[in-house]
Design an enzyme around this catalytic site. Structure first.
Site, PDB file in Angstrom:
ATOM      1  N   HIS A 192      11.731  33.079  16.034  1.00 34.10           N
ATOM      2  CA  HIS A 192      12.411  34.226  15.185  1.00 34.10           C
ATOM      3  C   HIS A 192      13.572  35.144  15.497  1.00 34.10           C
ATOM      4  O   HIS A 192      14.494  35.362  14.677  1.00 34.10           O
ATOM      5  CB  HIS A 192      10.867  35.306  15.763  1.00 34.10           C
ATOM      6  N   HIS A 217       8.343  30.386  19.766  1.00 32.60           N
ATOM      7  CA  HIS A 217       7.485  30.561  19.080  1.00 32.60           C
ATOM      8  C   HIS A 217       8.208  32.142  18.669  1.00 32.60           C
ATOM      9  O   HIS A 217       9.175  32.436  17.231  1.00 32.60           O
ATOM     10  CB  HIS A 217       6.228  31.391  18.800  1.00 32.60           C
ATOM     11  N   GLU A 218       8.724  33.060  19.533  1.00 29.32           N
ATOM     12  CA  GLU A 218       8.768  34.323  19.507  1.00 29.32           C
ATOM     13  C   GLU A 218      11.148  33.838  19.523  1.00 29.32           C
ATOM     14  O   GLU A 218      12.171  34.707  18.722  1.00 29.32           O
ATOM     15  CB  GLU A 218       8.842  34.888  20.855  1.00 29.32           C
TER      16      GLU A 218
END
Length: 268
Positions: free
Chosen positions: A62, A58-59
């Site tokens: 980003h 998820h990170e």
């Protein structure tokens, strides 16, 4: 290999911690498939490892999207190594989300990577950076659900613990993707629309950002909201994928073996 190439390679080298998480996922998955060891502990390890892996991805999403958008600083910060210790707020991004699923079965990833927004031009790029994280969770969950939809009833019963763990992990991914798209300051849903708001509104809503994740968590602690969200929203997503909903319920029961899931989502 030039110095620049070596430096770039180091910035993208997958961390040992991430490999360890993958090893725990594989080992616990094998033990569940082979019906070896304590099933509850196996499900717990499988789901926790899978959840932490998804948070890393998820990170990473980003950071990778920010890199493509113009923020070249994400590499030097270590965000591209999938190392959870490199993120800006490990408490908000890893510890609190892990506590949330252990205590209440609520999957809610928080923001972590620090993006130098001044390096990025264009509202759409800013929105895509925020959307990249929950997109990973939804994609992760969809892949697991599609896999479960192909499982026959005899197979599901024969390897119940294994498929239940996958079902619960899939549900957490779908839940995380949906909740993180809520336009609440501090969540990615707000980050998607923030570039399109006026300066006055951004400044006003910004004061809520440190509390956004906790506000959503407390709302879901309300029995009425909790029941609507899980039994209407989440059920409607999982139900078409074979026995996914039933397997997720069984997986939840095995995962929460310590009886700390106050306000259980499956009524157990």
């Amino acid at each position: 290999m030039t110095y620049h190439d070596a430096h770039a390679h180091a910035e993208r080298k997958i961390s040992v911690i991430f490999w360890v998480l993958l090893a725990v996922l594989a080992a616990s998955g094998w033990s569940l498939w082979a019906d070896q060891g304590n099933a509850r502990v196996g499900v717990f390890l499988f789901v926790v490892a899978g959840w932490l892996i998804s948070l890393c991805l998820h990170e990473y999403a980003h950071a990778r999207t920010a890199l493509q958008g113009g923020d070249i600083s994400v590499g030097t910060k270590g965000y591209l190594t999938l190392n959870p210790l490199k993120y800006t707020h490990p408490v908000y991004s890893f510890i609190m989300p892990l506590v949330f699923i252990i205590l209440g079965g609520i999957a809610l990833p928080g923001g972590a990577v620090f993006i130098e927004r001044g390096r990025i031009q264009g509202k759409w790029k800013h929105s895509l950076i925020s959307a990249a994280g929950p997109a990973v969770n939804l994609l992760f969950g969809l892949v697991l659900l599609i896999g479960l939809s192909t499982v026959s009833l005899p197979s599901a019963i024969g390897h119940l613990n294994f498929f239940s763990a996958i079902g619960y992990l899939a549900m957490l991914q779908i839940m995380a993707g949906i909740l993180n798209l809520v336009p609440m300051p501090g969540l990615d849903g707000y980050g998607i629309i923030e570039p399109w708001l006026s300066y006055a509104n951004r400044r006003a809503f910004g004061n809520l950002a440190p509390y956004g994740m906790m506000i959503v968590f407390l709302l879901l602690w309300n029995p009425t909201v909790n029941d609507w969200f899980f039994n209407t929203v989440i059920h409607s997503v999982l139900a078409p994928f074979g026995y996914s909903w039933e397997l997720a319920g069984t997986g939840s029961g095995l995962f929460h073996f310590f009886n700390l899931h106050l306000g259980s989502i499956f009524g157990s």
